[in-house]
Design a protein around this motif. Structure first.
Motif, PDB file in Angstrom:
ATOM      1  N   PHE A  54     -35.655 128.010 -47.639  1.00 10.11           N
ATOM      2  CA  PHE A  54     -36.222 128.166 -48.982  1.00 10.11           C
ATOM      3  C   PHE A  54     -35.234 128.913 -49.882  1.00 10.11           C
ATOM      4  N   LEU A  55     -34.679 130.027 -49.341  1.00 14.27           N
ATOM      5  CA  LEU A  55     -33.730 130.800 -50.123  1.00 14.27           C
ATOM      6  C   LEU A  55     -32.436 130.022 -50.357  1.00 14.27           C
ATOM      7  N   ALA A  56     -32.027 129.250 -49.332  1.00 16.89           N
ATOM      8  CA  ALA A  56     -30.816 128.444 -49.488  1.00 16.89           C
ATOM      9  C   ALA A  56     -31.004 127.406 -50.575  1.00 16.89           C
ATOM     10  N   ARG A  57     -32.172 126.731 -50.569  1.00 20.75           N
ATOM     11  CA  ARG A  57     -32.418 125.680 -51.559  1.00 20.75           C
ATOM     12  C   ARG A  57     -32.598 126.254 -52.963  1.00 20.75           C
ATOM     13  N   LEU A  58     -32.955 127.530 -53.032  1.00 22.40           N
ATOM     14  CA  LEU A  58     -32.999 128.179 -54.339  1.00 22.40           C
ATOM     15  C   LEU A  58     -31.601 128.159 -54.952  1.00 22.40           C
ATOM     16  N   GLY A  59     -30.603 128.469 -54.117  1.00 16.86           N
ATOM     17  CA  GLY A  59     -29.227 128.384 -54.582  1.00 16.86           C
ATOM     18  C   GLY A  59     -28.822 126.962 -54.909  1.00 16.86           C
ATOM     19  N   VAL A  60     -29.261 126.020 -54.076  1.00 17.69           N
ATOM     20  CA  VAL A  60     -28.932 124.611 -54.298  1.00 17.69           C
ATOM     21  C   VAL A  60     -29.509 124.126 -55.619  1.00 17.69           C
ATOM     22  N   SER A  61     -30.757 124.498 -55.915  1.00 17.44           N
ATOM     23  CA  SER A  61     -31.411 124.021 -57.131  1.00 17.44           C
ATOM     24  C   SER A  61     -30.748 124.579 -58.378  1.00 17.44           C
ATOM     25  N   ILE A  62     -30.093 125.739 -58.241  1.00 16.67           N
ATOM     26  CA  ILE A  62     -29.421 126.345 -59.385  1.00 16.67           C
ATOM     27  C   ILE A  62     -28.010 125.772 -59.574  1.00 16.67           C
ATOM     28  N   ALA A  63     -27.417 125.250 -58.487  1.00 17.73           N
ATOM     29  CA  ALA A  63     -26.037 124.762 -58.555  1.00 17.73           C
ATOM     30  C   ALA A  63     -25.796 123.745 -59.667  1.00 17.73           C
ATOM     31  N   PRO A  64     -26.666 122.707 -59.837  1.00 17.48           N
ATOM     32  CA  PRO A  64     -26.420 121.767 -60.941  1.00 17.48           C
ATOM     33  C   PRO A  64     -26.470 122.433 -62.312  1.00 17.48           C
ATOM     34  N   LEU A  65     -27.314 123.465 -62.447  1.00 24.26           N
ATOM     35  CA  LEU A  65     -27.410 124.160 -63.732  1.00 24.26           C
ATOM     36  C   LEU A  65     -26.175 125.012 -63.991  1.00 24.26           C
ATOM     37  N   ILE A  66     -25.572 125.521 -62.910  1.00 25.98           N
ATOM     38  CA  ILE A  66     -24.334 126.277 -63.069  1.00 25.98           C
ATOM     39  C   ILE A  66     -23.262 125.389 -63.697  1.00 25.98           C
ATOM     40  N   MET A  67     -23.292 124.094 -63.340  1.00 20.50           N
ATOM     41  CA  MET A  67     -22.311 123.163 -63.893  1.00 20.50           C
ATOM     42  C   MET A  67     -22.437 123.032 -65.416  1.00 20.50           C
ATOM     43  N   LEU A  68     -23.630 123.290 -65.946  1.00 24.14           N
ATOM     44  CA  LEU A  68     -23.828 123.183 -67.396  1.00 24.14           C
ATOM     45  C   LEU A  68     -23.123 124.305 -68.162  1.00 24.14           C
ATOM     46  N   LEU A  69     -22.745 125.367 -67.447  1.00 18.21           N
ATOM     47  CA  LEU A  69     -22.084 126.493 -68.104  1.00 18.21           C
ATOM     48  C   LEU A  69     -20.670 126.155 -68.572  1.00 18.21           C
ATOM     49  N   ASP A  70     -20.181 124.940 -68.218  1.00 17.91           N
ATOM     50  CA  ASP A  70     -18.867 124.557 -68.715  1.00 17.91           C
ATOM     51  C   ASP A  70     -18.857 124.382 -70.231  1.00 17.91           C
ATOM     52  N   GLU A  71     -20.080 124.298 -70.817  1.00 15.74           N
ATOM     53  CA  GLU A  71     -20.161 124.232 -72.275  1.00 15.74           C
ATOM     54  C   GLU A  71     -19.824 125.580 -72.906  1.00 15.74           C
TER      55      GLU A  71
ATOM     56  N   TRP B 280     -17.756 127.975 -71.288  1.00 14.57           N
ATOM     57  CA  TRP B 280     -16.332 128.113 -70.978  1.00 14.57           C
ATOM     58  C   TRP B 280     -16.039 127.183 -69.812  1.00 14.57           C
ATOM     59  N   LYS B 281     -15.047 126.336 -69.960  1.00 12.64           N
ATOM     60  CA  LYS B 281     -14.797 125.274 -68.981  1.00 12.64           C
ATOM     61  C   LYS B 281     -14.668 125.781 -67.544  1.00 12.64           C
ATOM     62  N   PRO B 282     -13.886 126.833 -67.273  1.00 13.97           N
ATOM     63  CA  PRO B 282     -13.727 127.283 -65.880  1.00 13.97           C
ATOM     64  C   PRO B 282     -14.909 128.096 -65.346  1.00 13.97           C
ATOM     65  N   LEU B 283     -15.896 128.439 -66.187  1.00 11.67           N
ATOM     66  CA  LEU B 283     -16.944 129.374 -65.786  1.00 11.67           C
ATOM     67  C   LEU B 283     -17.715 128.932 -64.533  1.00 11.67           C
ATOM     68  N   PRO B 284     -18.137 127.653 -64.399  1.00 11.13           N
ATOM     69  CA  PRO B 284     -18.863 127.267 -63.178  1.00 11.13           C
ATOM     70  C   PRO B 284     -18.068 127.527 -61.899  1.00 11.13           C
ATOM     71  N   GLN B 285     -16.767 127.172 -61.907  1.00  9.16           N
ATOM     72  CA  GLN B 285     -15.966 127.384 -60.701  1.00  9.16           C
ATOM     73  C   GLN B 285     -15.761 128.863 -60.425  1.00  9.16           C
ATOM     74  N   ILE B 286     -15.642 129.669 -61.468  1.00 13.88           N
ATOM     75  CA  ILE B 286     -15.471 131.114 -61.270  1.00 13.88           C
ATOM     76  C   ILE B 286     -16.716 131.721 -60.634  1.00 13.88           C
ATOM     77  N   ILE B 287     -17.890 131.304 -61.109  1.00 11.76           N
ATOM     78  CA  ILE B 287     -19.147 131.817 -60.551  1.00 11.76           C
ATOM     79  C   ILE B 287     -19.266 131.437 -59.081  1.00 11.76           C
ATOM     80  N   LEU B 288     -19.000 130.165 -58.765  1.00 14.55           N
ATOM     81  CA  LEU B 288     -19.089 129.706 -57.376  1.00 14.55           C
ATOM     82  C   LEU B 288     -18.058 130.419 -56.502  1.00 14.55           C
TER      83      LEU B 288
END
Length: 545
Positions: A471-488, A490-498
């Motif tokens: 459950f906790l792992a999938r919480l991270g998984v469900s947020i991962a696609p939204l992290i990709m939206l942060l490229d709007e 700053w472009k490198p921001l998603p990769q920096i967070i990950l």
């Protein structure tokens, strides 16, 4: 007598276990297909505003398509034509490069879009125009699916400890197939999102139950074989996803194609055994004796039935009197069990640890288009690189143990993500090589984690524990696609967070106990009566062995 002794009498790894692993392999094949199909069904092909309504038949008649585009669609700063805007009236002066002419302000697309269908015949993005202002809805579909997976982990974790592994596997098969096929025939985006949620909820049972069932049927020295083989089923599914998606480029038929193997899993379910460990732990010794005898016959272990009687099995696992069902509350009722639950779920090292594995793995896997290669080739390479990675994991699990394998894998993934931030976009070969290495690290962490978690929890709450942590792992998984939206932002921001998550997770992974070459605990009392959290090998679940 411990269950490992019984299993040694019946055969700890023979024909019986091979059949179990083969049946499980069929169902696990569909998991990566559904988890990663978002890359293909939600792909956004090149597109531009539909400008046909601007053609008055007088001026456009002798224009080439390129000229029509120039006078109808504004250019971006990099010189490419806009995908989301157009001119309300043709700007013919742009053909003559008149710099002092005032161009009419651009407006959003007025009459829909035209899509390039050379790679994808149809995707949900082209079906329901999930682009431009609606781009976020396209990403949200992956989050909705993983939220279903997250809730399914909790449900199947509890139900499997209460009603058994085998029954819940069948329920997972049926739900996954029914909702998966139904989603392929969705008539609206809302309907599709709802059905994808239930598809995720349904197939989660396969993920968390199959590994536990396999681990509970093999001897100590073969548990790493099970962990790696289960993970290789994922790899095989990922490779096949690239091939199937290349051949089936319509999103509806692609979902049908990747869901259909569950029909084979449903048919083969009748030969899947129930966990004898779980049966004994819940007082069903007659049924446990039946499956153990069946295991002994198939593994050619003669004399098991004459040596071991059903009544002898009741002493193998001593459970709390009258306590036949367990829930998530049992993870926190007693002191050492509570410490284990906290270490694997709620305290900072494990929340970050689980979130780090999940978001790193899926953050890379759900962003295939960001590394410069053809999407089908990238998926294929990412899947293929897992094969040597998992063979290496098989070796490391025995040489350095679960804990250090996990920590090292996450650190590798994080370092690769950090390096890729500084490599220019035009160096796509170097970016792809580093990304593949990062994917290998995250893949190694996932290969280890399911086996690791299965070994940490006792039989009576093993599925509850795995469901809770999943459950906790999938919480991270469900947020991962939204992290990709942060490229709007700053472009490198998603990769920096990950990157930060992965490195921090790798550094904290060492706080978990080692499980290499240790017996599986059967009851909560096994955890409470031993020095479970110590790092000393000899003090780990061995009393009475």
């Amino acid at each position: 007598m411990k269950f490992e002794n019984l299993l040694a009498e019946a055969g700890g790894f023979g024909r019986f276990q091979v059949i179990v692993l083969s049946i499980v392999f069929v169902s696990r094949f569909t998991l990566p297909c559904h988890f990663l199909v978002q890359n293909f069904i939600a792909a956004v092909p090149p597109h531009h505003c539909d400008i046909n309504f601007l053609d008055d038949g007088e001026f456009f008649e002798n224009f080439t398509q390129e000229q029509r585009m120039i006078v109808s669609i504004p250019a971006e700063e990099d010189g490419s034509l806009s995908s989301c805007q157009m001119f309300s009236q043709p700007q013919f002066h742009l053909l003559h490069e008149v710099t002092n002419a005032t161009a009419e302000p651009a407006v959003p697309c007025q009459n829909g879009w035209v899509y390039d269908t050379s790679t994808f015949a149809s995707t949900i993005a082209t079906e329901w125009d999930l682009i431009c202002d609606q781009r976020k809805l396209n990403k949200v579909t992956a989050t909705i699916f993983f939220i279903g997976v997250m809730i399914g982990a909790v449900l199947f974790g509890s139900l499997s400890d209460r009603y058994g592994r085998k029954r819940m596997m069948l329920l997972s098969y049926v739900l996954g197939m029914a909702f998966g096929l139904a989603s392929a025939f969705s008539s609206s985006f809302v309907m599709f999102a709802i059905l994808r949620f239930f598809t995720g909820l349904g197939i989660t049972g396969i993920s968390i139950i199959s590994t536990v069932l396999s681990v509970e049927w093999v001897s100590i020295e073969h548990r790493r074989v099970v962990g790696v083989l289960d993970s290789l089923a994922w790899t095989f599914g990922s490779i096949m996803l690239a091939c199937i998606a290349y051949l089936v480029n319509d999103w509806r038929w692609l979902i049908v194609a990747i869901t259909s193997p569950l029909a084979v899993a449903i048919v083969s379910w009748r030969w899947l055994p129930e966990s004898a460990r779980w049966l004994i732990a819940t007082g069903r010794v007659q049924n446990a004796h039946y499956y153990l005898t069946r295991c002994a016959k198939m593994n050619a272990s003669d004399g098991f039935a004459s040596k071991i009687k059903p009544e002898d099995l009741s002493t193998v696992v001593v459970v709390e009197k009258g306590k036949k069902t367990y829930s998530y509350l049992d993870l926190v009722r007693t002191p050492k069990m509570r410490r284990l639950a906290l270490k694997t779920g709620l305290v900072c090292e494990s929340v970050l640890y689980r979130f780090g594995i999940a978001s790193t793995f899926y953050g890379i896997s759900l962003n295939l288009a960001g590394f410069g290669l053809n999407i089908y080739l990238t998926q294929f390479i990412y899947a293929l690189v897992e094969v040597p990675t998992k063979l290496l994991v098989y070796y490391l699990l025995e040489r350095i143990g679960r804990r250090y394998t996990e920590a090292g894998a996450l650190l590798l993934a994080g370092i690769c993500l950090a390096v890729n931030v500084f490599i220019p976009k035009d160096k796509w070969i170097f970016r792809s090589i580093i990304a593949v290495l990062g994917k290998a690290g995250s893949s190694a962490s996932f290969t280890t984690i399911f086996l690791y978690t299965s070994e940490l929890y006792p039989t009576v709450v093993r599925q509850n524990g795995l469901g809770y942590n999943s459950f906790l792992a999938r919480l991270g998984v469900s947020i991962a696609p939204l992290i990709m939206l942060l490229d709007e932002v700053w472009k490198p921001l998603p990769q920096i967070i990950l990157c930060v998550i992965a490195i921090a997770s790798g550094l904290t992974a060492r706080c978990l106990p080692e499980t290499m070459n240790r017996r599986l605990p059967e009851t909560i009392e096994d955890i409470e009566q031993t020095s479970f959290l110590t790092s000393q090998r000899e003090a780990y679940w061995l009393p009475g062995a």
